[in-house]
Design a protein around this motif. Structure first.
Motif, PDB file in Angstrom:
ATOM      1  N   ALA A   1      -1.311   5.702  10.878  1.00  0.00           N
ATOM      2  CA  ALA A   1      -0.252   4.927  10.216  1.00  0.00           C
ATOM      3  C   ALA A   1      -0.661   4.549   8.792  1.00  0.00           C
ATOM      4  O   ALA A   1       0.157   4.587   7.861  1.00  0.00           O
ATOM      5  CB  ALA A   1       0.071   3.666  11.015  1.00  0.00           C
ATOM      6  N   VAL A   2      -1.938   4.201   8.624  1.00  0.00           N
ATOM      7  CA  VAL A   2      -2.427   3.845   7.286  1.00  0.00           C
ATOM      8  C   VAL A   2      -2.488   5.099   6.409  1.00  0.00           C
ATOM      9  O   VAL A   2      -2.077   5.077   5.237  1.00  0.00           O
ATOM     10  CB  VAL A   2      -3.808   3.151   7.378  1.00  0.00           C
ATOM     11  CG1 VAL A   2      -4.358   2.872   5.993  1.00  0.00           C
ATOM     12  CG2 VAL A   2      -3.695   1.862   8.180  1.00  0.00           C
ATOM     13  N   ALA A   3      -2.968   6.205   6.995  1.00  0.00           N
ATOM     14  CA  ALA A   3      -3.028   7.455   6.232  1.00  0.00           C
ATOM     15  C   ALA A   3      -1.626   7.870   5.776  1.00  0.00           C
ATOM     16  O   ALA A   3      -1.438   8.330   4.639  1.00  0.00           O
ATOM     17  CB  ALA A   3      -3.669   8.553   7.082  1.00  0.00           C
ATOM     18  N   ALA A   4      -0.647   7.690   6.657  1.00  0.00           N
ATOM     19  CA  ALA A   4       0.735   8.060   6.300  1.00  0.00           C
ATOM     20  C   ALA A   4       1.246   7.194   5.150  1.00  0.00           C
ATOM     21  O   ALA A   4       1.904   7.690   4.231  1.00  0.00           O
ATOM     22  CB  ALA A   4       1.647   7.920   7.512  1.00  0.00           C
ATOM     23  N   ALA A   5       0.916   5.907   5.185  1.00  0.00           N
ATOM     24  CA  ALA A   5       1.371   5.004   4.114  1.00  0.00           C
ATOM     25  C   ALA A   5       0.741   5.388   2.774  1.00  0.00           C
ATOM     26  O   ALA A   5       1.341   5.189   1.715  1.00  0.00           O
ATOM     27  CB  ALA A   5       1.037   3.561   4.460  1.00  0.00           C
TER      28      ALA A   5
ATOM     29  N   MET B   1       0.818  -1.219   0.000  1.00  0.00           N
ATOM     30  CA  MET B   1       0.000   0.000   0.000  1.00  0.00           C
ATOM     31  C   MET B   1       0.847   1.263   0.000  1.00  0.00           C
ATOM     32  O   MET B   1       1.690   1.440   0.882  1.00  0.00           O
ATOM     33  CB  MET B   1      -0.911  -0.025   1.241  1.00  0.00           C
ATOM     34  CG  MET B   1      -1.929   1.072   1.278  1.00  0.00           C
ATOM     35  SD  MET B   1      -3.292   0.667   2.400  1.00  0.00           S
ATOM     36  CE  MET B   1      -2.442   0.541   3.933  1.00  0.00           C
ATOM     37  N   GLY B   2       0.613   2.127  -0.966  1.00  0.00           N
ATOM     38  CA  GLY B   2       1.247   3.436  -0.989  1.00  0.00           C
ATOM     39  C   GLY B   2       2.587   3.434  -1.701  1.00  0.00           C
ATOM     40  O   GLY B   2       3.209   2.400  -1.928  1.00  0.00           O
ATOM     41  N   PRO B   3       3.041   4.655  -2.059  1.00  0.00           N
ATOM     42  CA  PRO B   3       4.235   4.777  -2.898  1.00  0.00           C
ATOM     43  C   PRO B   3       5.527   4.318  -2.240  1.00  0.00           C
ATOM     44  O   PRO B   3       6.422   3.828  -2.940  1.00  0.00           O
ATOM     45  CB  PRO B   3       4.289   6.280  -3.237  1.00  0.00           C
ATOM     46  CG  PRO B   3       3.416   6.953  -2.243  1.00  0.00           C
ATOM     47  CD  PRO B   3       2.383   5.957  -1.811  1.00  0.00           C
TER      48      PRO B   3
END
Ligand SMILES: [Zn+2]
Length: 299
Positions: free
Chosen positions: A128-132, A56-58
């Protein structure tokens, strides 16, 4: 609720430090049973390498790309995803122009119609998920296949991508290595985790439990030697049997309760604790209730 619970799940970090070679030239990056981290595959042929899912995420996407480049040792890269869900595919932007990205048509449709909404939903899952997900860009594939399956020849190694239409999502895809009989299932199968029913009416109701169970039965018939589930430990065909039997059993029990006049809330109150107790080693019991609500709409 504790502060820890308020903070949401831990960082969904993919740990690319030690990809594991489960067969010659077939590597996995294990989820380590971390929530919202998928099992990731890197499959090498003589001429090119295939990556299955990105995390998940860049930042996760870049880490997986680097791991694939290292293992691939100069081979051109191909990326495919098991389905559009954020923890499986929302690192794909790292691969844009670094790999050829291949999806099936329904999966591409899911990404186009639901991708932004899922990005918004997952951002609410805690810091933590938002940051990822920071900086996530949804990217279109380079290739889209229209049929139920397509075969990629990586050079002396054939890989089949197969889809059946709506099951866990509208565009689930498994990755099958017929010679090695290794199967990457995406979220059609988890191991010791209650099956993920993304039943979020009215926003997302694209589940077909009957087809999902039928797909599992078909794949059991392939007699895979090794099953890499979307989440959880890798194992044998028993993973598929456990998920299929859970679904068929739960569907039948919900149908019987509906016939007896119970509504979804009362079925959940009665059945959910029982189902949980019957699988003492399985995690993420919250998915039981989503599954019951889904099955309750069928009868
Ligand atoms: Zn999923």
């Amino acid at each position: 609720m504790t502060d820890a619970a308020n903070a949401g799940p831990p960082p969904p970090d993919v740990d690319t430090s030690a990809p594991e070679e489960i067969a010659a030239g077939v590597f996995i990056i294990r989820d380590r049973r971390v929530p919202l981290v998928p099992n990731i595959g890197i499959v090498l042929g003589e001429e090119s390498a295939l990556v299955v899912d990105t995390g998940m995420g860049p930042v996760n996407g870049r880490k997986v790309l680097e791991a694939a480049r290292k293992l691939g040792d100069g081979r051109p890269l191909i990326l495919t995803l098991t389905h559009f869900h954020p923890e499986h595919g929302f690192g794909a932007s790292a691969f844009k122009n670094a790999a050829r990205i291949t999806y099936n048509k329904a999966q591409h449709g899911d990404l186009k119609t639901k991708g932004e909404a899922y990005l918004g939903m997952f951002r609410t899952f805690g810091p933590a998920v938002a940051a990822a997900l920071e900086g996530t860009v949804l990217v279109d594939p380079d290739d889209v296949y229209e049929d139920a399956n397509t075969t990629i020849d990586l050079g002396n190694r054939k890989v089949e991508l197969r889809t059946w239409g709506r099951a866990h999502t509208r565009g689930d895809q498994v990755v099958w290595l017929p010679a090695e009989r290794i199967l990457f299932t995406g979220d059609l199968a988890e191991e010791r985790i209650f099956p993920i029913f993304p039943w979020f009416p009215p926003d997302d109701v694209d589940i077909d439990g009957a087809r999902w169970a039928a797909i599992l039965t078909e794949m059991i018939g392939w007699d895979p030697a090794m099953v890499v589930p979307g989440h959880g430990d890798i194992g044998s065909v028993e993973i598929l049997v456990a998920v299929r039997d859970y679904m068929v059993d739960l569907g039948a029990r919900v149908a019987a309760a509906r016939k007896a006049g119970q509504d979804a809330d009362s079925i959940i109150a009665e059945l959910s604790p029982k189902v949980r107790a019957e699988h003492p080693t399985w995690s993420s019991p919250e998915w039981i209730d989503f599954a019951i609500r889904y099955y309750a709409t069928l009868s």
